[in-house]
Design a protein around this motif. Sequence first.
Motif, mmCIF file in Angstrom:
data_model
loop_
_atom_site.group_PDB
_atom_site.id
_atom_site.type_symbol
_atom_site.label_atom_id
_atom_site.label_comp_id
_atom_site.label_asym_id
_atom_site.label_seq_id
_atom_site.Cartn_x
_atom_site.Cartn_y
_atom_site.Cartn_z
ATOM 1 N N THR A 128 0.808 -1.215 0.000
ATOM 2 C CA THR A 128 0.000 0.000 0.000
ATOM 3 C C THR A 128 0.843 1.268 0.000
ATOM 4 O OG1 THR A 128 -1.445 -1.294 1.486
ATOM 5 C CG2 THR A 128 -2.068 0.998 1.041
ATOM 6 N N TYR A 129 1.764 1.350 0.935
ATOM 7 C CA TYR A 129 2.654 2.515 1.072
ATOM 8 C C TYR A 129 4.082 1.997 0.952
ATOM 9 C CZ TYR A 129 -1.653 4.142 3.287
ATOM 10 O OH TYR A 129 -2.966 4.447 3.558
ATOM 11 N N ASN A 130 4.663 2.168 -0.218
ATOM 12 C CA ASN A 130 5.920 1.470 -0.505
ATOM 13 C C ASN A 130 7.016 2.424 -0.952
ATOM 14 O OD1 ASN A 130 7.779 -0.563 -0.922
ATOM 15 N ND2 ASN A 130 6.909 -1.253 -2.855
ATOM 16 N N LEU A 131 8.059 2.526 -0.118
ATOM 17 C CA LEU A 131 9.306 3.183 -0.506
ATOM 18 C C LEU A 131 10.326 2.057 -0.699
ATOM 19 C CD1 LEU A 131 11.098 5.744 -0.878
ATOM 20 C CD2 LEU A 131 11.617 5.562 1.554
ATOM 21 N N GLN A 156 5.753 8.356 -1.825
ATOM 22 C CA GLN A 156 7.168 8.708 -1.905
ATOM 23 C C GLN A 156 7.372 10.206 -2.081
ATOM 24 O OE1 GLN A 156 9.881 5.666 -3.937
ATOM 25 N NE2 GLN A 156 7.914 5.286 -4.939
ATOM 26 N N LEU A 157 6.529 10.835 -2.875
ATOM 27 C CA LEU A 157 6.631 12.289 -3.043
ATOM 28 C C LEU A 157 6.397 13.009 -1.723
ATOM 29 C CD1 LEU A 157 4.755 12.768 -6.447
ATOM 30 C CD2 LEU A 157 7.210 12.992 -6.029
ATOM 31 N N GLU A 158 5.442 12.495 -0.958
ATOM 32 C CA GLU A 158 5.155 13.073 0.353
ATOM 33 C C GLU A 158 6.363 12.956 1.284
ATOM 34 O OE1 GLU A 158 2.078 12.363 4.127
ATOM 35 O OE2 GLU A 158 2.024 11.042 2.364
ATOM 36 N N PHE A 163 10.932 14.971 4.258
ATOM 37 C CA PHE A 163 12.159 14.514 4.903
ATOM 38 C C PHE A 163 13.347 14.356 3.957
ATOM 39 C CE2 PHE A 163 8.458 12.325 6.930
ATOM 40 C CZ PHE A 163 8.378 13.137 8.057
ATOM 41 N N GLY A 164 13.167 14.715 2.679
ATOM 42 C CA GLY A 164 14.243 14.530 1.716
ATOM 43 C C GLY A 164 15.529 15.243 2.092
ATOM 44 N N LYS A 165 15.420 16.335 2.818
ATOM 45 C CA LYS A 165 16.606 17.097 3.220
ATOM 46 C C LYS A 165 17.487 16.313 4.186
ATOM 47 C CE LYS A 165 14.169 19.352 6.991
ATOM 48 N NZ LYS A 165 12.980 20.139 7.083
#
Length: 445
Positions: A128-131, A156-158, A163-165
């Motif tokens: 369902t929610y996959n990184l 993943q965009l969220e 938190f990408g930083k």
Amino acid sequence: MYQEENAGKTKVQRLYLISFDACGAEDLEMMRSLPNFGRVMERAAICERVASVYPSLTYPAHTSVITGKMPKHHGVVNNTLLQPNRPTPDWMWQRKYIKGTTLYDEMLQRGWTVASLLWPVTAKSKITYNLPEVMANRPWQSQMTVSAMNGSLAYQLELNKKFGKLRDGIHQPALDHFTHASALHTIEKYHPNMMLIHYTDVDTNRHIYGVHHKKVTEAMKRHDVRLGELLQCIERTGRLDGTWQDTTIVLLGDHYQQDTTNIVYLNYLLREHGLLTTQDDRITSYRVIAKNCDGSCYLYLNAHSAIEREQIMTELETVLSLLKKDEKYGVSHIYTGKEAGELGADDTCAYMIEAKQGYYYLDEFDVLTRPVNEEKKHKMRATHGYLPTNPAYQTFFMAMGCGIREGIKIDAMNLWDEGTTLARLLGVSLGEVDGRIITELLSDS
């Protein structure tokens, strides 16, 4: 293998599988001294001697955890694919490489929501929610595009926006900081029924610095902080939605590591004996090829008939006799394909070469041997992939919560027993499995 019959109801409403890559049985003494691991170990059901898979690599290991099968049966027999014409082979990132069903497949069919953060071999699954753990491995690819194509795009965009930083490529501890922040956010916002989390801080630092370096101790302490925050978050959300009493938490390792001093490149030897040809930096053809698993190495044949196979095997015997006689090749044992299969590895190989203490194998062919300190591309001062029978090279399993007997101690088990036991806990069937159900762990046994 035997047919598992577990289908039925389960009291468990939340299951968290938290993997600490390359943390092993030898780490348990230190873990007991840490506040959060220590608190868990006081009450959890625990096995302090879990034998990993063979070869003891991350992808085969994690696949055994969620299938209850040895690598030869679930199909993920290495981290990477045999792609001799590629400068860097693809990893077995995608769900398609797993034969049969998985724990998350079965729970998805039951209507559960599942979240996965960098759990190996989940790319292009129905989670369902996959990184997913997947990397851009072509010159024209970007990491963002590859991740988006293999996982849950909006999710993943969220995570990247929030938190990408925190992330710095695959460098640690930044990667686990990102994974951890994403895990806490996912638990708080999405309340998944099942969650798979893969932390690699210790594994990375052991590869870079060695098994017992102070950097590894620092990474283990970071894991302890992460664990404490996870436990608080899981309990808080569980009490809010009323599922805390129906929650099960599992902490596990996938393999351990051993310190290294020397590297052996068996494809160099095969080329010298006319069994493999190269041009520039690529293998152009082969009759025998070495495919490394770090602490072990497959030898595969490329034969088109029984007669050709017999001829190749005769020539290969000359090479094997050299491997047995000279210590510079770093050979501890040579297994036939059948013997390798009995140990759980790929039984389609011709042979499996097991490295002795201090050695590991790579696929390149520019030189026969090299000290680890002189290696530039794949320098690892410690690694894994070795036969997992040595007690000092084993890992651990801990579980607590719904359906688990508190404080029980299990003497020994195999990694694939974990999947089979968790399937019983969840009341699902994984079909034909290799693992045994560790009934002593389960409160309803």
